[in-house]
Enzyme design. Sequence first.
Site, PDB file in Angstrom:
ATOM      1  N   ASP A  15       0.828  -1.225   0.000  1.00 52.00           N
ATOM      2  CA  ASP A  15       0.000   0.000   0.000  1.00 52.00           C
ATOM      3  C   ASP A  15       0.860   1.273   0.000  1.00 52.00           C
ATOM      4  O   ASP A  15       1.973   1.282   0.515  1.00 52.00           O
ATOM      5  CB  ASP A  15      -0.928   0.013   1.231  1.00 52.00           C
ATOM      6  CG  ASP A  15      -2.114  -0.929   1.045  1.00 52.00           C
ATOM      7  OD1 ASP A  15      -2.314  -1.390  -0.089  1.00 52.00           O
ATOM      8  OD2 ASP A  15      -2.818  -1.199   2.025  1.00 52.00           O
ATOM      9  N   TYR A  74      -7.168   4.696  -3.375  1.00 52.19           N
ATOM     10  CA  TYR A  74      -6.758   4.203  -2.050  1.00 52.19           C
ATOM     11  C   TYR A  74      -7.535   4.905  -0.940  1.00 52.19           C
ATOM     12  O   TYR A  74      -7.672   6.122  -0.951  1.00 52.19           O
ATOM     13  CB  TYR A  74      -5.255   4.415  -1.871  1.00 52.19           C
ATOM     14  CG  TYR A  74      -4.702   3.720  -0.660  1.00 52.19           C
ATOM     15  CD1 TYR A  74      -4.878   2.353  -0.496  1.00 52.19           C
ATOM     16  CD2 TYR A  74      -4.005   4.426   0.320  1.00 52.19           C
ATOM     17  CE1 TYR A  74      -4.373   1.697   0.624  1.00 52.19           C
ATOM     18  CE2 TYR A  74      -3.499   3.775   1.443  1.00 52.19           C
ATOM     19  CZ  TYR A  74      -3.694   2.419   1.586  1.00 52.19           C
ATOM     20  OH  TYR A  74      -3.204   1.770   2.683  1.00 52.19           O
TER      21      TYR A  74
END
Length: 507
Positions: free
Chosen positions: A53, A272
Amino acid sequence: SYGHVRDLPSKDGSVKPDEDFAMDWEIDPKASKRMSEIAEAAKRSDRVILATDPDREGEAISWHVLDILTKKRVLKDKAVERVTFNAITKSAVLEAMAAPRQLDMELVEAYLARRALDYLVGFTLSPVLWRKLPGARSAGRVQSVALRIVVDRELEIERFKAQEYWSVEADLNADSPPFTARLVKHEGKRIQRLDIKDEATAQAARAAIAASPLTIRSIEKKPIKRSPAPPFTTSTLQQEAARKLGFNAQRTMQAAQKLYEGVDENGGLITYMRTDGVQTTPEGLAQAREVIADRFGPAFVPSEPRYYKAKAKNAQEAHEAIRPTNIARHPDSLRLDGDLQRLYELIWKRMVASQMESARLDRTTVEIETPDGQTGLRATGQVVTFDGFLAVYEEGRDERQKGAESEEDDDSSRLPALKEGAIAKVDAIRTDQHFTEPPPRYSEATLVKKLEELGIGRPSTYASILTTLRDRGYVRMDKNRFIPEDNGRLVTAFLEQFFGRWVQYDF
């Protein structure tokens, strides 16, 4: 890696402050099989690309994976690269692969400092609590402060003394449809909302309105603009999903995670979802403007794109706001599971609205007085002259304390066409008794907002902090509000007494 692969073992001595904060890590049993598979794959490859991430936690996971692979001696002189993408779409992933970088050690060190601090606070305080307060479960750097916020609000409510106040309103007409005005001047003095303290004063005001003829002294029309809210950050998404969909923070994040990962081969549906940035990429802005022109017409597209800046105290703004990866993908064109569909629609509307023209309204204020100027009434109303972003989306509002002043309270009604100098006839007069109310208890939405305002916790931790408080039995939920349990209050009182600095809002 399926998330974190190592953590500090929960025993004394995992962080050694005297040895420059050296840390002993332990591989999670569930992760050791996956790490062996990654090591095997790395052996057979000529380079390793770390694509975890794009936030601090992601950087930390990459660092842990790299450290484990180095210790397993499978890297030798293979190239190691780090890539980050903000959306799981073909174009975003290809773009990231074309621009690899090295691990960002400053981000990793920020993670290490936070992790060490969390460990030291938790491990120093929790054993003290276990010894001194049977039934206390744990303390933590963020958790204990969040609990204190809930307890402080409860104490405020208990100390609160209700104040009586009266409102005086009249239904009037001036050769027009009826409209309502409220008392703003009595015996020549301006009246604020809480100024009329008893029934006798209210009745005296009522008599004064009934006794004298009333004239419309002035009519003021003011054009006002309302601008849209920026697209979502993690915190505003959690707040709005709580207000509009009734989701708690955990449920919101689970649905957002699935939307980010995507439900079919078309890839991720949103960018995200752990972010405190409010900016949007140029492609996103262009897409939004195109969709607005197409669906609503050119009048709804502002001459320039709107650019937003984060207001939160410790915003890192490394990532763009949460938005659909393809804004042209209208919610109606998708068939998703219940929660996913509703959350996607919320994100889509918020993003589209954030790039639309302002709403234009006319706010009208009518002042009505007796000839001697001793008694005055005011009627307010507003009319939307151009919908702008309101055609798509209006931000939810948290409940406010009753008796708090607000300009917008009386403005939603429409007023009939009136003339200055016209005589206003009284159809009815109402005097109503009210009591001020204590500040409301925190809901998930308002607690997340408070944590963010104080710069406590990060977008990635809000949901887990609130869950921990509930799981530890420190708070209970009643009508979606946090109420501290006795042991939660005890823990807070104990920490404030003996470890005050650690539960300061700015620690």
